[in-house]
Structures are given as structure tokens and as C-alpha cells.
Write a protein that holds these residues in place. Structure first.
Motif, mmCIF file in Angstrom:
data_model
loop_
_atom_site.group_PDB
_atom_site.id
_atom_site.type_symbol
_atom_site.label_atom_id
_atom_site.label_comp_id
_atom_site.label_asym_id
_atom_site.label_seq_id
_atom_site.Cartn_x
_atom_site.Cartn_y
_atom_site.Cartn_z
ATOM 1 N N GLU A 86 41.068 -34.384 -17.391
ATOM 2 C CA GLU A 86 39.739 -35.010 -17.456
ATOM 3 C C GLU A 86 38.872 -34.570 -16.285
ATOM 4 O O GLU A 86 37.731 -34.146 -16.467
ATOM 5 C CB GLU A 86 39.866 -36.538 -17.456
ATOM 6 C CG GLU A 86 38.554 -37.275 -17.374
ATOM 7 C CD GLU A 86 37.704 -37.154 -18.618
ATOM 8 O OE1 GLU A 86 36.466 -37.159 -18.497
ATOM 9 O OE2 GLU A 86 38.270 -37.041 -19.709
ATOM 10 N N ILE A 87 39.413 -34.675 -15.095
ATOM 11 C CA ILE A 87 38.631 -34.410 -13.891
ATOM 12 C C ILE A 87 38.227 -32.937 -13.808
ATOM 13 O O ILE A 87 37.048 -32.614 -13.658
ATOM 14 C CB ILE A 87 39.419 -34.845 -12.640
ATOM 15 C CG1 ILE A 87 39.672 -36.358 -12.680
ATOM 16 C CG2 ILE A 87 38.674 -34.451 -11.370
ATOM 17 C CD1 ILE A 87 40.701 -36.847 -11.692
ATOM 18 N N LEU A 141 31.525 -37.771 -16.464
ATOM 19 C CA LEU A 141 32.634 -38.718 -16.324
ATOM 20 C C LEU A 141 32.209 -40.122 -16.744
ATOM 21 O O LEU A 141 32.962 -40.836 -17.418
ATOM 22 C CB LEU A 141 33.147 -38.732 -14.882
ATOM 23 C CG LEU A 141 33.930 -37.500 -14.451
ATOM 24 C CD1 LEU A 141 34.190 -37.536 -12.946
ATOM 25 C CD2 LEU A 141 35.237 -37.385 -15.214
ATOM 26 N N TRP A 200 40.975 -41.394 -14.420
ATOM 27 C CA TRP A 200 41.744 -40.853 -13.308
ATOM 28 C C TRP A 200 43.239 -40.905 -13.528
ATOM 29 O O TRP A 200 43.983 -40.207 -12.854
ATOM 30 C CB TRP A 200 41.415 -41.625 -12.026
ATOM 31 C CG TRP A 200 40.010 -41.403 -11.592
ATOM 32 C CD1 TRP A 200 39.561 -40.362 -10.840
ATOM 33 C CD2 TRP A 200 38.868 -42.185 -11.900
ATOM 34 N NE1 TRP A 200 38.198 -40.467 -10.671
ATOM 35 C CE2 TRP A 200 37.751 -41.577 -11.306
ATOM 36 C CE3 TRP A 200 38.670 -43.353 -12.636
ATOM 37 C CZ2 TRP A 200 36.464 -42.090 -11.413
ATOM 38 C CZ3 TRP A 200 37.392 -43.855 -12.740
ATOM 39 C CH2 TRP A 200 36.306 -43.225 -12.133
ATOM 40 N N SER A 251 39.789 -46.727 -15.697
ATOM 41 C CA SER A 251 40.852 -46.102 -14.900
ATOM 42 C C SER A 251 41.502 -44.922 -15.618
ATOM 43 O O SER A 251 42.079 -44.049 -14.979
ATOM 44 C CB SER A 251 41.926 -47.132 -14.539
ATOM 45 O OG SER A 251 42.741 -47.440 -15.664
ATOM 46 N N ILE A 300 47.861 -38.348 -12.140
ATOM 47 C CA ILE A 300 46.424 -38.105 -12.024
ATOM 48 C C ILE A 300 45.970 -37.326 -13.253
ATOM 49 O O ILE A 300 46.634 -36.389 -13.692
ATOM 50 C CB ILE A 300 46.107 -37.329 -10.737
ATOM 51 C CG1 ILE A 300 46.455 -38.184 -9.521
ATOM 52 C CG2 ILE A 300 44.628 -36.934 -10.693
ATOM 53 C CD1 ILE A 300 46.339 -37.445 -8.207
ATOM 54 N N ASN A 301 44.840 -37.700 -13.799
ATOM 55 C CA ASN A 301 44.309 -37.099 -15.021
ATOM 56 C C ASN A 301 43.539 -35.811 -14.692
ATOM 57 O O ASN A 301 42.327 -35.747 -14.776
ATOM 58 C CB ASN A 301 43.409 -38.099 -15.750
ATOM 59 C CG ASN A 301 43.097 -37.671 -17.155
ATOM 60 O OD1 ASN A 301 43.359 -36.554 -17.556
ATOM 61 N ND2 ASN A 301 42.506 -38.577 -17.919
#
Length: 102
Positions: A44-45, A78, A29, A26, A40-41
Motif C-alpha cells: 500500500e505505502i 492514502l 499501514w 490502520s 507493515i503494508n
């Protein structure tokens, strides 16, 4: 940081296997902002997506593939980060069990 997010992974250390694994995944995200609140990450995304786009530019145009290939590479990136989080989550336990000397 530009997005005021803390990109580091913090180990949970407690709970069962499924709980800790779910937590590790998790974090792809969910992250914390500078104030310590969950959000919200985006780092990373979006960062993973940008890195995927940059790495695709290495290949000749005819070998780059289409949008589906790009999405597959992004998902793979990811997934790789998720596996890294899981490893980081359980490494202290693995180290303690197999490498601790007394």
C-alpha cells in the motif's frame, strides 16, 4: 505477490464505531503476509507512492510542482484508500439498515 502480502481489506464486522474506523484506517499501514502474520503494508505505502510518481508524469514539467506537492498527492491517495476501507467496513451495516427488505 512479490512482497508476499495480502493486499485485500478484510472487514472486521464487530466492535464500536471508533474501533472499526480505527481498524479500517490502520489497514493502510498493517497487513497480513502469506503466513497470516501482521506486518507493515509495504504494498500500500510503496504502491501508492509509485502510482503518485507515475501520475505526476502526466503533467507538463512546469505544472508538476515540487516535493511538497508530491507528498500532498501521496497523502491524498492514502486518505482516499482509507475512506474506501471505512466505506467497505460499514457498507454491510448500511445496506442492512436501509436496503434490507422483509
Amino acid at each position: 505477490m512479490a512482497l508476499h502480502e495480502d493486499p485485500r481489506y478484510y472487514t472486521l464486522y464487530r466492535g464500536g464505531f471508533l474501533h472499526r474506523t480505527g481498524y479500517a484506517v490502520s489497514r493502510l499501514w498493517i497487513t497480513k503476509n502469506d503466513a497470516g502474520n501482521r506486518r507493515i503494508n509495504f504494498s500500500e505505502i510503496i504502491g501508492s507512492g509509485v502510482a503518485t510518481q507515475v501520475s505526476i508524469r502526466y503533467y507538463p514539467r512546469q505544472e508538476r510542482g515540487g516535493a511538497a506537492d508530491t507528498m500532498e498527492r501521496w497523502a491524498s491517495s492514502l486518505l482516499n484508500d482509507g475512506v474506501g476501507n471505512i466505506f467497505q467496513e460499514f457498507w454491510p451495516d448500511i445496506h442492512q439498515k436501509f436496503f434490507h427488505r422483509h
